[in-house]
Write a protein that holds these residues in place. Structure first.
Motif, PDB file in Angstrom:
ATOM      1  N   VAL A  70      72.427 -26.755   6.829  1.00 37.89           N
ATOM      2  CA  VAL A  70      71.805 -28.014   6.427  1.00 37.89           C
ATOM      3  C   VAL A  70      70.872 -28.463   7.546  1.00 37.89           C
ATOM      4  O   VAL A  70      71.051 -28.071   8.703  1.00 37.89           O
ATOM      5  CB  VAL A  70      72.902 -29.086   6.149  1.00 37.89           C
ATOM      6  N   ASP A  71      69.869 -29.278   7.220  1.00 41.04           N
ATOM      7  CA  ASP A  71      68.943 -29.771   8.235  1.00 41.04           C
ATOM      8  C   ASP A  71      69.132 -31.253   8.522  1.00 41.04           C
ATOM      9  O   ASP A  71      68.305 -31.876   9.178  1.00 41.04           O
ATOM     10  CB  ASP A  71      67.484 -29.507   7.818  1.00 41.04           C
ATOM     11  N   ARG A  72      70.255 -31.830   8.044  1.00 40.36           N
ATOM     12  CA  ARG A  72      70.507 -33.260   8.225  1.00 40.36           C
ATOM     13  C   ARG A  72      71.731 -33.498   9.093  1.00 40.36           C
ATOM     14  O   ARG A  72      72.595 -32.626   9.229  1.00 40.36           O
ATOM     15  CB  ARG A  72      70.729 -33.935   6.858  1.00 40.36           C
ATOM     16  N   CYS A  73      71.815 -34.690   9.677  1.00 35.62           N
ATOM     17  CA  CYS A  73      72.966 -35.116  10.476  1.00 35.62           C
ATOM     18  C   CYS A  73      73.320 -36.552  10.091  1.00 35.62           C
ATOM     19  O   CYS A  73      72.453 -37.308   9.628  1.00 35.62           O
ATOM     20  CB  CYS A  73      72.659 -35.074  11.976  1.00 35.62           C
ATOM     21  N   ALA A  74      74.572 -36.927  10.310  1.00 30.14           N
ATOM     22  CA  ALA A  74      74.958 -38.317  10.096  1.00 30.14           C
ATOM     23  C   ALA A  74      74.371 -39.207  11.178  1.00 30.14           C
ATOM     24  O   ALA A  74      74.045 -40.372  10.939  1.00 30.14           O
ATOM     25  CB  ALA A  74      76.482 -38.435  10.072  1.00 30.14           C
ATOM     26  N   VAL A  75      74.248 -38.652  12.393  1.00 31.39           N
ATOM     27  CA  VAL A  75      73.632 -39.341  13.532  1.00 31.39           C
ATOM     28  C   VAL A  75      72.665 -38.365  14.175  1.00 31.39           C
ATOM     29  O   VAL A  75      73.023 -37.207  14.432  1.00 31.39           O
ATOM     30  CB  VAL A  75      74.698 -39.791  14.556  1.00 31.39           C
ATOM     31  N   TYR A  76      71.450 -38.824  14.468  1.00 31.18           N
ATOM     32  CA  TYR A  76      70.456 -37.959  15.103  1.00 31.18           C
ATOM     33  C   TYR A  76      70.446 -38.224  16.608  1.00 31.18           C
ATOM     34  O   TYR A  76      69.991 -39.263  17.072  1.00 31.18           O
ATOM     35  CB  TYR A  76      69.073 -38.185  14.490  1.00 31.18           C
ATOM     36  N   CYS A  77      70.978 -37.250  17.341  1.00 34.47           N
ATOM     37  CA  CYS A  77      71.051 -37.367  18.800  1.00 34.47           C
ATOM     38  C   CYS A  77      69.669 -37.143  19.395  1.00 34.47           C
ATOM     39  O   CYS A  77      68.957 -36.215  19.005  1.00 34.47           O
ATOM     40  CB  CYS A  77      72.035 -36.347  19.372  1.00 34.47           C
ATOM     41  N   ARG A  78      69.318 -37.949  20.368  1.00 33.70           N
ATOM     42  CA  ARG A  78      67.973 -37.862  20.933  1.00 33.70           C
ATOM     43  C   ARG A  78      67.791 -36.642  21.819  1.00 33.70           C
ATOM     44  O   ARG A  78      66.661 -36.285  22.166  1.00 33.70           O
ATOM     45  CB  ARG A  78      67.642 -39.141  21.709  1.00 33.70           C
ATOM     46  N   HIS A  79      68.882 -35.959  22.181  1.00 35.72           N
ATOM     47  CA  HIS A  79      68.783 -34.754  23.007  1.00 35.72           C
ATOM     48  C   HIS A  79      68.855 -33.485  22.166  1.00 35.72           C
ATOM     49  O   HIS A  79      68.994 -32.390  22.700  1.00 35.72           O
ATOM     50  CB  HIS A  79      69.911 -34.734  24.041  1.00 35.72           C
ATOM     51  N   CYS A  80      68.745 -33.583  20.851  1.00 30.09           N
ATOM     52  CA  CYS A  80      68.944 -32.457  19.947  1.00 30.09           C
ATOM     53  C   CYS A  80      68.060 -31.266  20.320  1.00 30.09           C
ATOM     54  O   CYS A  80      66.843 -31.403  20.492  1.00 30.09           O
ATOM     55  CB  CYS A  80      68.645 -32.886  18.515  1.00 30.09           C
ATOM     56  N   THR A  81      68.681 -30.086  20.415  1.00 29.09           N
ATOM     57  CA  THR A  81      67.921 -28.878  20.743  1.00 29.09           C
ATOM     58  C   THR A  81      67.192 -28.313  19.532  1.00 29.09           C
ATOM     59  O   THR A  81      66.225 -27.578  19.677  1.00 29.09           O
ATOM     60  CB  THR A  81      68.851 -27.800  21.334  1.00 29.09           C
ATOM     61  N   ARG A  82      67.661 -28.641  18.323  1.00 25.67           N
ATOM     62  CA  ARG A  82      67.069 -28.104  17.106  1.00 25.67           C
ATOM     63  C   ARG A  82      66.267 -29.191  16.397  1.00 25.67           C
ATOM     64  O   ARG A  82      66.205 -29.264  15.167  1.00 25.67           O
ATOM     65  CB  ARG A  82      68.184 -27.540  16.219  1.00 25.67           C
ATOM     66  N   ARG A  83      65.615 -30.034  17.171  1.00 18.80           N
ATOM     67  CA  ARG A  83      64.910 -31.181  16.615  1.00 18.80           C
ATOM     68  C   ARG A  83      63.707 -30.769  15.769  1.00 18.80           C
ATOM     69  O   ARG A  83      63.247 -31.533  14.929  1.00 18.80           O
ATOM     70  CB  ARG A  83      64.507 -32.153  17.725  1.00 18.80           C
ATOM     71  N   ARG A  84      63.190 -29.551  15.967  1.00 23.65           N
ATOM     72  CA  ARG A  84      62.101 -29.076  15.108  1.00 23.65           C
ATOM     73  C   ARG A  84      62.564 -28.986  13.653  1.00 23.65           C
ATOM     74  O   ARG A  84      61.740 -29.032  12.733  1.00 23.65           O
ATOM     75  CB  ARG A  84      61.610 -27.703  15.599  1.00 23.65           C
ATOM     76  N   ILE A  85      63.888 -28.852  13.466  1.00 21.45           N
ATOM     77  CA  ILE A  85      64.469 -28.774  12.125  1.00 21.45           C
ATOM     78  C   ILE A  85      65.056 -30.117  11.716  1.00 21.45           C
ATOM     79  O   ILE A  85      64.738 -30.662  10.658  1.00 21.45           O
ATOM     80  CB  ILE A  85      65.548 -27.673  12.064  1.00 21.45           C
ATOM     81  N   THR A  86      65.915 -30.680  12.556  1.00 24.76           N
ATOM     82  CA  THR A  86      66.631 -31.898  12.165  1.00 24.76           C
ATOM     83  C   THR A  86      65.767 -33.152  12.246  1.00 24.76           C
ATOM     84  O   THR A  86      66.064 -34.142  11.578  1.00 24.76           O
ATOM     85  CB  THR A  86      67.874 -32.108  13.051  1.00 24.76           C
ATOM     86  N   PHE A  87      64.713 -33.126  13.071  1.00 29.27           N
ATOM     87  CA  PHE A  87      63.855 -34.304  13.197  1.00 29.27           C
ATOM     88  C   PHE A  87      62.610 -34.200  12.333  1.00 29.27           C
ATOM     89  O   PHE A  87      61.899 -35.168  12.154  1.00 29.27           O
ATOM     90  CB  PHE A  87      63.393 -34.485  14.643  1.00 29.27           C
TER      91      PHE A  87
END
Length: 405
Positions: A120-137
């Motif tokens: 999945v490409d979604r999260c309940a909380v989006y962490c600002r340090h996410c390493t996979r932010r190209r996908i989740t953000f």
């Protein structure tokens, strides 16, 4: 109480419902401003993030924010800072080199015997340090059933894959039925020995860990749940209950902490965190050096900071409470681990040996045994031939980097 002030009409039953938590996630400056008085910097960070990245904080996790201190570690993990909009030296969109090893939409296959399954490409909380932010953000698009089916087919077609890490995004934003379908598809593949589920749910939405979910995960044993506590402030009674529910159902839980400047970059904080996790029956597994994800330089520490923290922890807390300090090398080089140097060098003291130091700096001599041959004569009998198990450990046939996915 912050939750009631923010959601005055929420019943206790709603608050304990993970679906309600996800539906009522705070996604704007206006919503966050009702929980904490936002600083000018936080408002600027939120404005700069608008249209560029996703923002979401479950009401539960938002309730952990300290309204009086902008340096609150929960606030720093979920409210964008202005620095996110600035690219620093070394920043990368794909910091750990996953895209060249992505043969299917849902698969990253960097190591011969392990594969990452992006559920999945979604999260309940989006962490600002996410390493996979190209996908989740970003706008990478939904990981639909076709992508899941393609991913399962890829694993089935690659008998060298024995370990699959189901991640994303956070796979626990999915319903039990959808997650079970993915796990069942993978478990049905004879060569898949171990499953791992990577999730922040015990930290950010512990009500997601229901008895039904825990029982379902247990059916796919051996299955490990890998979670992500970063600060003792996250070690709430609700989080403990979630972790203990998993363990009581037979699901081992391990933790990967990310070292974050100004959030947990001290031995006191991390020692406290790791010791508390052990009381939750959660093993501290990795302390991750921050990846070079674009827009996260303000949260990254110098490499020596992590080594120094381990140096201060060693000998002052249980070895069970000291994780590996891991650096995921840029460009797909894989994980390597760092630690303080205790080996001082070779020497003689009535015979050959090595000088070492302990955590107090005291020197000790370790004598070497006679001879250097460490072969195991029965090895070829037991395994039926010469050792080739580690040859070509990368999926692409090149020598494997140290570490693991």
């Amino acid at each position: 109480m912050i939750p009631k002030a923010t959601f005055p009409h929420a019943t206790d039953a709603e608050w304990r419902d993970w679906r309600w938590q996800q539906r009522h996630a705070l996604t704007s400056a206006e919503a966050l401003g009702r929980v904490v008085p936002l600083t000018d910097a936080e408002r600027r960070g939120l404005a700069l993030a608008e249209g560029r990245s996703r923002i979401a904080v479950t009401p539960y996790y938002a309730s952990l924010m300290d309204p009086d201190h902008p340096s609150c570690p929960v606030r720093m993990q979920v409210i964008p800072a202005p620095g996110e909009a600035t690219l620093a030296f070394g920043d990368l969109e794909d910091p750990i080199g996953e895209e060249p090893h992505r043969p299917a939409r849902a698969i990253v296959h960097k190591y011969r015997d392990r594969a990452l399954f992006l559920a999945v490409d979604r999260c309940a909380v989006y962490c600002r340090h996410c390493t996979r932010r190209r996908i989740t953000f970003g706008e990478d698009g939904a990981f639909d059933r076709a992508a899941v089916d393609e991913g399962i087919a890829y694993v089935r077609a690659h008998p060298e894959v024995r370990d699959v890490i189901v991640s994303g995004g956070d796979p626990l934003v999915l319903s039990d039925d959808r997650l079970e379908a993915i796990l069942a598809g993978l478990r049905a593949i004879p060569h898949v020995q171990v499953l791992r589920v990577a999730t922040r749910a015990p930290v950010t939405c512990p009500m997601r860990i229901t008895d039904d979910l825990a029982a379902m995960l247990r059916r796919f044993a051996p299955l490990f749940l890998v979670t992500h506590f970063n600060h003792p402030k996250e070690c709430t009674p609700e989080a403990r209950e979630a972790c203990e529910r998993l363990v009581d159902h037979g699901v081992p839980v391990e933790n990967q902490t990310v070292l974050l400047r100004g959030v947990n970059s001290s031995a006191r904080i991390l020692g406290d965190l790791f010791e508390r996790l052990l009381t939750f029956r959660v093993r501290p597994y990795y302390l991750h050096q921050g990846d070079l994800a674009a827009g996260t330089s303000h949260l990254r520490t110098p490499l020596e900071a992590g080594v120094e923290i381990l140096e201060r922890l060693r000998g002052r807390t249980s070895g069970l409470a000291i994780p590996h300090l891991a650096v995921d090398l840029p460009g797909g080089g894989g994980k390597v681990t760092l630690q303080p140097t205790y080996l001082l060098g070779e020497g003689e003291q009535g015979g050959r040996g090595h000088w070492l130091r302990n955590h107090r700096g005291e020197r000790y001599f370790y004598p070497e045994p006679p001879g250097r041959d460490c072969t195991c004569p029965y090895e070829e009998v037991y395994y039926g031939g010469a050792d080739g198990a580690l040859d070509g450990a990368r999926a692409d046939g090149r020598a494997a980097p140290e570490g693991e996915t």
